[in-house]
Design a protein around this motif. Structure first.
Motif, PDB file in Angstrom:
ATOM      1  N   ARG A  11       0.950  -1.222  -0.037  1.00 19.01           N
ATOM      2  CA  ARG A  11       0.502  -0.010  -0.007  1.00 19.01           C
ATOM      3  C   ARG A  11       0.802   1.226   0.090  1.00 19.01           C
ATOM      4  N   LEU A  12       2.111   1.171   1.180  1.00 19.02           N
ATOM      5  CA  LEU A  12       2.542   2.443   1.365  1.00 19.02           C
ATOM      6  C   LEU A  12       3.731   2.483  -0.840  1.00 19.02           C
ATOM      7  N   ARG A  13       3.785   1.229  -1.665  1.00 18.09           N
ATOM      8  CA  ARG A  13       4.861   1.673  -2.105  1.00 18.09           C
ATOM      9  C   ARG A  13       3.482   2.134  -3.694  1.00 18.09           C
ATOM     10  N   LYS A  14       2.394   1.844  -3.126  1.00 13.47           N
ATOM     11  CA  LYS A  14       1.838   2.486  -4.376  1.00 13.47           C
ATOM     12  C   LYS A  14       1.720   3.526  -4.340  1.00 13.47           C
ATOM     13  N   PHE A  15       1.697   3.911  -3.041  1.00 12.26           N
ATOM     14  CA  PHE A  15       1.118   5.697  -2.955  1.00 12.26           C
ATOM     15  C   PHE A  15       2.809   6.923  -3.049  1.00 12.26           C
ATOM     16  N   VAL A  16       3.593   6.173  -2.438  1.00 12.79           N
ATOM     17  CA  VAL A  16       5.023   6.308  -3.260  1.00 12.79           C
ATOM     18  C   VAL A  16       5.343   6.098  -4.613  1.00 12.79           C
ATOM     19  N   THR A  18       3.028   6.146  -6.620  1.00 10.94           N
ATOM     20  CA  THR A  18       2.103   7.387  -7.483  1.00 10.94           C
ATOM     21  C   THR A  18       2.351   8.715  -7.816  1.00 10.94           C
ATOM     22  N   VAL A  19       2.851   9.076  -6.124  1.00 13.13           N
ATOM     23  CA  VAL A  19       3.660  10.648  -6.516  1.00 13.13           C
ATOM     24  C   VAL A  19       4.790  10.908  -6.794  1.00 13.13           C
TER      25      VAL A  19
END
Length: 80
Positions: A11-16, A18-19
């Motif tokens: 989840r955190l990898r996808k957020f980072v 995306t940014v």
């Protein structure tokens, strides 16, 4: 001891990712516009075409690597 993968959660990898993807697209677009307004207009027509193709599609390779990183270790076991 646990055999859990070390690093960012999916989840955190996808957020980072995306940014970073947004930053990549914005920086690439601004850089491509700056080059297209300046140096590319002074080239012959066939080289302008090549430059516009490279500037237009050049972001795809880094974005693909970023997407591959975002999906890394995100293989969930399917339940029946």
């Amino acid at each position: 001891m646990s055999n859990a993968p070390v690093g960012l959660s999916p989840r955190l990898r996808k957020f980072v990712g995306t940014v970073l993807m947004l930053v990549l697209v914005l920086v690439w677009a601004l850089g491509a516009m700056a080059l297209a307004q300046g140096r590319v207009t002074q080239l012959p027509g066939y080289l302008q075409f090549v430059a516009y193709v490279v500037l237009g599609f050049g972001w795809v390779f880094p974005a693909g690597l970023l997407i591959r990183w975002m999906l890394k270790h995100d293989r969930r076991q399917e339940t029946l």
